[in-house]
Write a protein that holds these residues in place. Sequence first.
Motif, PDB file in Angstrom:
ATOM      1  N   ALA A 174      37.584  29.847  39.505  1.00 30.89           N
ATOM      2  CA  ALA A 174      38.508  30.283  38.813  1.00 30.89           C
ATOM      3  C   ALA A 174      37.448  31.990  38.769  1.00 30.89           C
ATOM      4  O   ALA A 174      38.063  32.952  39.576  1.00 30.89           O
ATOM      5  CB  ALA A 174      38.849  30.612  36.973  1.00 30.89           C
ATOM      6  N   PHE A 175      36.679  31.928  39.214  1.00 34.39           N
ATOM      7  CA  PHE A 175      35.864  33.604  38.957  1.00 34.39           C
ATOM      8  C   PHE A 175      35.183  33.868  40.412  1.00 34.39           C
ATOM      9  O   PHE A 175      36.003  35.167  40.498  1.00 34.39           O
ATOM     10  CB  PHE A 175      34.068  33.473  37.975  1.00 34.39           C
ATOM     11  CG  PHE A 175      34.111  33.339  36.442  1.00 34.39           C
ATOM     12  CD1 PHE A 175      35.136  33.743  35.712  1.00 34.39           C
ATOM     13  CD2 PHE A 175      32.963  32.897  36.240  1.00 34.39           C
ATOM     14  CE1 PHE A 175      34.943  33.362  34.569  1.00 34.39           C
ATOM     15  CE2 PHE A 175      33.566  32.096  34.600  1.00 34.39           C
ATOM     16  CZ  PHE A 175      34.169  33.085  34.047  1.00 34.39           C
ATOM     17  N   TYR A 176      34.619  32.675  41.004  1.00 36.53           N
ATOM     18  CA  TYR A 176      34.821  32.857  42.610  1.00 36.53           C
ATOM     19  C   TYR A 176      36.373  33.599  43.801  1.00 36.53           C
ATOM     20  O   TYR A 176      36.276  34.000  44.761  1.00 36.53           O
ATOM     21  CB  TYR A 176      33.831  32.417  43.462  1.00 36.53           C
ATOM     22  CG  TYR A 176      32.451  32.449  43.131  1.00 36.53           C
ATOM     23  CD1 TYR A 176      32.193  33.590  44.000  1.00 36.53           C
ATOM     24  CD2 TYR A 176      31.635  32.504  41.672  1.00 36.53           C
ATOM     25  CE1 TYR A 176      30.999  34.551  43.637  1.00 36.53           C
ATOM     26  CE2 TYR A 176      30.335  32.953  41.155  1.00 36.53           C
ATOM     27  CZ  TYR A 176      29.772  33.513  42.153  1.00 36.53           C
ATOM     28  OH  TYR A 176      28.486  33.557  41.793  1.00 36.53           O
ATOM     29  N   SER A 177      37.537  32.642  42.056  1.00 33.81           N
ATOM     30  CA  SER A 177      38.812  32.747  43.515  1.00 33.81           C
ATOM     31  C   SER A 177      39.096  33.839  43.129  1.00 33.81           C
ATOM     32  O   SER A 177      40.204  35.149  43.992  1.00 33.81           O
ATOM     33  CB  SER A 177      39.465  31.792  42.574  1.00 33.81           C
ATOM     34  OG  SER A 177      41.088  31.606  43.174  1.00 33.81           O
ATOM     35  N   TYR A 178      38.583  34.688  41.987  1.00 35.43           N
ATOM     36  CA  TYR A 178      39.409  36.183  41.391  1.00 35.43           C
ATOM     37  C   TYR A 178      39.001  37.302  42.018  1.00 35.43           C
ATOM     38  O   TYR A 178      39.558  38.183  43.310  1.00 35.43           O
ATOM     39  CB  TYR A 178      39.205  36.755  40.422  1.00 35.43           C
ATOM     40  CG  TYR A 178      39.480  37.935  40.022  1.00 35.43           C
ATOM     41  CD1 TYR A 178      40.953  38.333  39.230  1.00 35.43           C
ATOM     42  CD2 TYR A 178      38.345  38.571  39.851  1.00 35.43           C
ATOM     43  CE1 TYR A 178      41.372  38.787  38.844  1.00 35.43           C
ATOM     44  CE2 TYR A 178      38.649  40.594  39.292  1.00 35.43           C
ATOM     45  CZ  TYR A 178      40.411  40.680  39.320  1.00 35.43           C
ATOM     46  OH  TYR A 178      40.896  41.377  38.826  1.00 35.43           O
ATOM     47  N   LEU A 179      37.479  36.861  42.583  1.00 36.45           N
ATOM     48  CA  LEU A 179      36.997  37.725  43.420  1.00 36.45           C
ATOM     49  C   LEU A 179      37.231  37.930  44.937  1.00 36.45           C
ATOM     50  O   LEU A 179      37.315  38.528  45.564  1.00 36.45           O
ATOM     51  CB  LEU A 179      34.818  37.589  43.523  1.00 36.45           C
ATOM     52  CG  LEU A 179      34.489  38.000  42.159  1.00 36.45           C
ATOM     53  CD1 LEU A 179      33.198  37.179  42.473  1.00 36.45           C
ATOM     54  CD2 LEU A 179      34.359  39.403  41.786  1.00 36.45           C
ATOM     55  N   GLN A 181      40.390  36.837  45.829  1.00 32.07           N
ATOM     56  CA  GLN A 181      41.383  37.245  46.260  1.00 32.07           C
ATOM     57  C   GLN A 181      41.682  38.935  46.544  1.00 32.07           C
ATOM     58  O   GLN A 181      41.576  39.980  47.079  1.00 32.07           O
ATOM     59  CB  GLN A 181      42.157  37.072  45.192  1.00 32.07           C
ATOM     60  CG  GLN A 181      42.747  35.695  44.658  1.00 32.07           C
ATOM     61  CD  GLN A 181      43.752  35.232  43.487  1.00 32.07           C
ATOM     62  OE1 GLN A 181      44.947  35.603  43.460  1.00 32.07           O
ATOM     63  NE2 GLN A 181      42.895  34.301  42.903  1.00 32.07           N
ATOM     64  N   ARG A 182      40.078  39.882  45.378  1.00 33.19           N
ATOM     65  CA  ARG A 182      39.879  40.800  45.293  1.00 33.19           C
ATOM     66  C   ARG A 182      39.692  41.692  46.764  1.00 33.19           C
ATOM     67  O   ARG A 182      40.136  42.394  47.696  1.00 33.19           O
ATOM     68  CB  ARG A 182      39.034  41.731  44.503  1.00 33.19           C
ATOM     69  CG  ARG A 182      39.894  41.295  43.022  1.00 33.19           C
ATOM     70  CD  ARG A 182      40.661  42.645  42.972  1.00 33.19           C
ATOM     71  NE  ARG A 182      40.929  43.597  42.905  1.00 33.19           N
ATOM     72  CZ  ARG A 182      39.965  45.270  41.910  1.00 33.19           C
ATOM     73  NH1 ARG A 182      40.346  43.890  40.495  1.00 33.19           N
ATOM     74  NH2 ARG A 182      39.776  45.715  42.207  1.00 33.19           N
TER      75      ARG A 182
END
Length: 274
Positions: A174-179, A181-182
């Motif tokens: 989830a953390f790397y998915s967010y990064l 996406q940014r």
Amino acid sequence: MEVGIIGTGNMGRILIEALLDGKAVSPSSMIITNRTLSKAVAIQQNYPEIRIGQNIEEIGKKADLIFICVKPHDVFDVSRKLLPFLTKEKCVITITSPISVEQLESILPCSVARVIPSITNRALTGVTLLSFGQNCKTSWKNRINEMTEHISRPLEIKEDITRVASDIVSCGPAFYSYLTQRFIQAAVQETKIDQDTATILASEMLIGLGELLRQGHYTLPTLQEKVCVKGGITGEGIKVLEKEIGNMFEHLFQATHLKFEDDLASLRSHYINK
């Protein structure tokens, strides 16, 4: 061996589908239940041989190995409902990090373990974190290791690294998915690339990166070194990352551990001397 799953929410469903698709468990030997039975029925539509248990007690009666896939604050109540049906020959597994194997052993008479899965297990990859109670039978340890090998790389961990290991393995996607996406949003905002193209490129890059690491071509530092040619464009980007990231990841782990301590404190009263 009959395998019971209590809770078919996000992680419960991922675990069920991974175990079945990885052929760690046959559909005919699995019985599942959920507070909202329609969610369990939805899974059965894809795996018709799975049986639906009407309640927790039915799982306790029929299953030899029982996964409790509910929120931490619900584990104690589920355990109490299972208790009358648990013999020393059975094994109960929790998949949530705030519940330790010592806590489960304080209230249950059978073998206990903790199995912390990751969403990556749905692709039959990634790591599954394992912890075993002091009284967990060797036969159950071996069987759990064998099952999780079908869907991941199982790794037994000590209690004192449970939170950080779970942050990396279970929360990490989830953390790397967010990064990512940014990363994509910035590319779209600052250049002429469109969202769909940037998403395809970034997604395929991540898949390729994973394969390079999995196949052992590079370590993370050597991979960066190979791409980051001296005086090149990548190096300029790395300078920005070094400047902007600061203590972001340190703050991330501080936040997750603080929440973890709050969860531990609120759960402690349910378990004897733990």
